[in-house]
Design a protein around this motif. Structure first.
Motif, PDB file in Angstrom:
ATOM      1  N   TYR A  10       0.844  -1.192   0.000  1.00  0.00           N
ATOM      2  CA  TYR A  10       0.000   0.000   0.000  1.00  0.00           C
ATOM      3  C   TYR A  10       0.882   1.246   0.000  1.00  0.00           C
ATOM      4  CZ  TYR A  10       0.875  -0.514   5.016  1.00  0.00           C
ATOM      5  OH  TYR A  10       1.476  -0.692   6.235  1.00  0.00           O
ATOM      6  N   ASN A  16      -4.657   9.073  -1.989  1.00  0.00           N
ATOM      7  CA  ASN A  16      -5.363   9.190  -3.268  1.00  0.00           C
ATOM      8  C   ASN A  16      -6.068  10.544  -3.325  1.00  0.00           C
ATOM      9  OD1 ASN A  16      -6.308   8.257  -5.772  1.00  0.00           O
ATOM     10  ND2 ASN A  16      -8.232   7.602  -4.860  1.00  0.00           N
ATOM     11  N   GLY A  17      -5.920  11.241  -4.452  1.00  0.00           N
ATOM     12  CA  GLY A  17      -6.576  12.536  -4.632  1.00  0.00           C
ATOM     13  C   GLY A  17      -5.768  13.725  -4.139  1.00  0.00           C
ATOM     14  N   GLN A  88      -1.864  15.551 -13.771  1.00  0.00           N
ATOM     15  CA  GLN A  88      -2.386  14.413 -13.013  1.00  0.00           C
ATOM     16  C   GLN A  88      -1.459  13.218 -13.218  1.00  0.00           C
ATOM     17  OE1 GLN A  88      -6.346  12.545 -13.949  1.00  0.00           O
ATOM     18  NE2 GLN A  88      -6.875  13.748 -12.128  1.00  0.00           N
ATOM     19  N   THR A  90      -0.562   8.944 -11.867  1.00  0.00           N
ATOM     20  CA  THR A  90      -0.951   7.751 -11.127  1.00  0.00           C
ATOM     21  C   THR A  90       0.300   7.120 -10.518  1.00  0.00           C
ATOM     22  OG1 THR A  90      -0.792   6.313 -13.081  1.00  0.00           O
ATOM     23  CG2 THR A  90      -2.961   7.297 -12.594  1.00  0.00           C
ATOM     24  N   GLN A  92       1.488   3.479  -8.278  1.00  0.00           N
ATOM     25  CA  GLN A  92       1.129   2.148  -7.786  1.00  0.00           C
ATOM     26  C   GLN A  92       2.424   1.409  -7.465  1.00  0.00           C
ATOM     27  OE1 GLN A  92      -1.138  -0.231 -10.573  1.00  0.00           O
ATOM     28  NE2 GLN A  92      -1.943  -1.510  -8.930  1.00  0.00           N
ATOM     29  N   SER A 109      -0.066  -2.475  -4.631  1.00  0.00           N
ATOM     30  CA  SER A 109      -0.942  -1.524  -3.949  1.00  0.00           C
ATOM     31  C   SER A 109      -2.107  -1.164  -4.876  1.00  0.00           C
ATOM     32  CB  SER A 109      -0.181  -0.247  -3.594  1.00  0.00           C
ATOM     33  OG  SER A 109       0.098   0.508  -4.775  1.00  0.00           O
ATOM     34  N   ASN A 110      -3.090  -0.482  -4.305  1.00  0.00           N
ATOM     35  CA  ASN A 110      -4.093   0.150  -5.142  1.00  0.00           C
ATOM     36  C   ASN A 110      -3.413   1.242  -5.944  1.00  0.00           C
ATOM     37  OD1 ASN A 110      -6.258  -1.381  -4.145  1.00  0.00           O
ATOM     38  ND2 ASN A 110      -6.587   0.040  -2.455  1.00  0.00           N
ATOM     39  N   ARG A 111      -3.928   1.529  -7.102  1.00  0.00           N
ATOM     40  CA  ARG A 111      -3.421   2.617  -7.936  1.00  0.00           C
ATOM     41  C   ARG A 111      -4.076   3.912  -7.447  1.00  0.00           C
ATOM     42  NH1 ARG A 111      -3.862   2.471 -14.491  1.00  0.00           N
ATOM     43  NH2 ARG A 111      -2.161   3.937 -14.877  1.00  0.00           N
ATOM     44  N   ILE A 112      -3.246   4.919  -7.146  1.00  0.00           N
ATOM     45  CA  ILE A 112      -3.791   6.192  -6.699  1.00  0.00           C
ATOM     46  C   ILE A 112      -3.525   7.260  -7.756  1.00  0.00           C
ATOM     47  CG2 ILE A 112      -3.483   5.583  -4.263  1.00  0.00           C
ATOM     48  CD1 ILE A 112      -1.197   7.745  -4.237  1.00  0.00           C
ATOM     49  N   THR A 113      -4.296   8.341  -7.686  1.00  0.00           N
ATOM     50  CA  THR A 113      -4.135   9.477  -8.592  1.00  0.00           C
ATOM     51  C   THR A 113      -3.846  10.709  -7.748  1.00  0.00           C
ATOM     52  OG1 THR A 113      -5.673   8.503 -10.174  1.00  0.00           O
ATOM     53  CG2 THR A 113      -5.267  10.865 -10.377  1.00  0.00           C
ATOM     54  N   ILE A 114      -2.808  11.463  -8.150  1.00  0.00           N
ATOM     55  CA  ILE A 114      -2.488  12.735  -7.501  1.00  0.00           C
ATOM     56  C   ILE A 114      -2.398  13.812  -8.573  1.00  0.00           C
ATOM     57  CG2 ILE A 114      -1.255  11.626  -5.594  1.00  0.00           C
ATOM     58  CD1 ILE A 114       1.377  12.536  -6.954  1.00  0.00           C
TER      59      ILE A 114
END
Length: 117
Positions: A10, A16-17, A88, A90, A92, A109-114
Protein backbone atom coordinates in the motif's frame (compact mmCIF):
# COMPACT_ATOMS: atom_id res chain seq x y z
CA UNK A 1 8.32 -16.87 -6.12
CA UNK A 2 5.00 -17.58 -4.37
CA UNK A 3 3.45 -14.97 -2.08
CA UNK A 4 1.01 -15.49 0.79
CA UNK A 5 -2.53 -14.65 -0.27
CA UNK A 6 -2.82 -12.13 2.60
CA UNK A 7 0.31 -10.15 1.62
CA UNK A 8 -0.58 -6.55 0.80
CA UNK A 9 1.33 -3.52 -0.46
CA UNK A 10 0.00 0.00 0.00
CA UNK A 11 0.98 3.63 -0.42
CA UNK A 12 1.14 5.38 2.95
CA UNK A 13 1.67 8.85 1.47
CA UNK A 14 0.49 10.66 -0.59
CA UNK A 15 -3.18 9.80 -0.22
CA UNK A 16 -5.36 9.19 -3.27
CA UNK A 17 -6.58 12.54 -4.63
CA UNK A 18 -3.77 14.60 -3.04
CA UNK A 19 -2.81 17.92 -4.63
CA UNK A 20 0.95 18.51 -4.48
CA UNK A 21 2.22 22.07 -4.83
CA UNK A 22 5.51 22.39 -6.71
CA UNK A 23 5.86 18.75 -7.73
CA UNK A 24 8.39 17.61 -5.08
CA UNK A 25 7.05 14.93 -2.78
CA UNK A 26 7.95 11.95 -0.64
CA UNK A 27 6.29 8.66 -1.47
CA UNK A 28 6.07 6.28 1.48
CA UNK A 29 5.36 2.61 0.72
CA UNK A 30 4.00 0.03 3.15
CA UNK A 31 3.77 -3.73 3.25
CA UNK A 32 1.62 -6.08 5.35
CA UNK A 33 2.20 -9.81 6.01
CA UNK A 34 5.41 -9.73 3.97
CA UNK A 35 8.99 -8.59 4.51
CA UNK A 36 11.34 -6.25 2.66
CA UNK A 37 14.71 -7.54 1.41
CA UNK A 38 17.14 -5.96 -1.06
CA UNK A 39 17.35 -7.13 -4.66
CA UNK A 40 19.52 -10.23 -4.96
CA UNK A 41 18.55 -11.51 -1.50
CA UNK A 42 16.57 -14.74 -1.71
CA UNK A 43 14.51 -15.18 1.43
CA UNK A 44 10.97 -16.60 1.66
CA UNK A 45 8.15 -14.08 2.01
CA UNK A 46 10.26 -11.04 1.11
CA UNK A 47 10.66 -8.70 -1.83
CA UNK A 48 11.41 -5.08 -2.64
CA UNK A 49 9.27 -2.20 -3.85
CA UNK A 50 8.90 -0.87 -7.38
CA UNK A 51 6.92 2.31 -8.00
CA UNK A 52 4.92 2.44 -11.22
CA UNK A 53 4.30 6.05 -12.34
CA UNK A 54 1.72 6.90 -15.01
CA UNK A 55 1.68 3.35 -16.44
CA UNK A 56 -0.35 0.17 -16.11
CA UNK A 57 1.27 -2.76 -14.34
CA UNK A 58 3.93 -4.43 -16.49
CA UNK A 59 3.72 -8.13 -17.47
CA UNK A 60 3.63 -10.09 -14.20
CA UNK A 61 5.70 -13.03 -15.45
CA UNK A 62 8.90 -11.18 -16.38
CA UNK A 63 11.30 -8.72 -14.70
CA UNK A 64 9.87 -5.28 -13.99
CA UNK A 65 11.28 -2.65 -16.40
CA UNK A 66 13.72 -0.09 -14.99
CA UNK A 67 13.00 3.37 -16.41
CA UNK A 68 11.48 6.70 -15.37
CA UNK A 69 8.02 5.12 -15.11
CA UNK A 70 9.18 1.99 -13.24
CA UNK A 71 11.37 2.96 -10.30
CA UNK A 72 13.29 0.19 -8.50
CA UNK A 73 14.04 0.26 -4.78
CA UNK A 74 16.43 -2.68 -4.77
CA UNK A 75 18.16 -1.48 -1.62
CA UNK A 76 15.00 -2.25 0.36
CA UNK A 77 13.90 1.39 0.58
CA UNK A 78 10.35 2.10 1.71
CA UNK A 79 10.27 5.80 0.81
CA UNK A 80 11.49 7.95 -2.04
CA UNK A 81 11.72 11.62 -2.95
CA UNK A 82 10.15 12.32 -6.35
CA UNK A 83 9.76 15.34 -8.55
CA UNK A 84 6.86 15.20 -11.00
CA UNK A 85 5.78 17.76 -13.61
CA UNK A 86 2.45 19.61 -13.30
CA UNK A 87 -0.61 17.55 -14.13
CA UNK A 88 -2.39 14.41 -13.01
CA UNK A 89 -0.29 11.33 -12.19
CA UNK A 90 -0.95 7.75 -11.13
CA UNK A 91 1.18 5.86 -8.62
CA UNK A 92 1.13 2.15 -7.79
CA UNK A 93 3.61 -0.13 -6.05
CA UNK A 94 4.51 -3.62 -7.20
CA UNK A 95 6.71 -5.93 -5.15
CA UNK A 96 9.46 -7.83 -6.94
CA UNK A 97 11.55 -10.81 -5.88
CA UNK A 98 15.36 -10.98 -5.78
CA UNK A 99 15.38 -10.83 -9.60
CA UNK A 100 12.77 -8.01 -9.92
CA UNK A 101 10.05 -10.46 -11.02
CA UNK A 102 6.57 -9.95 -9.47
CA UNK A 103 5.40 -12.59 -7.00
CA UNK A 104 2.55 -15.01 -7.66
CA UNK A 105 -0.02 -13.81 -6.79
CA UNK A 106 1.34 -10.27 -7.34
CA UNK A 107 1.76 -8.08 -4.26
CA UNK A 108 0.62 -4.65 -5.39
CA UNK A 109 -0.94 -1.52 -3.95
CA UNK A 110 -4.09 0.15 -5.14
CA UNK A 111 -3.42 2.62 -7.94
CA UNK A 112 -3.79 6.19 -6.70
CA UNK A 113 -4.14 9.48 -8.59
CA UNK A 114 -2.49 12.74 -7.50
CA UNK A 115 -2.37 16.21 -9.04
CA UNK A 116 0.75 18.34 -9.21
CA UNK A 117 0.32 22.10 -9.50
Amino acid sequence: MPAPKDARAYIIWPPNGAVIEGGKLWVRMGLQNYGVAPAGVRRDNTGHHHLIIDRDLPPLDEPIPNDRNHLHFGGGQTEARLELPPGQHTLQTLLGDADHVPHDPPVTSNRITITVR
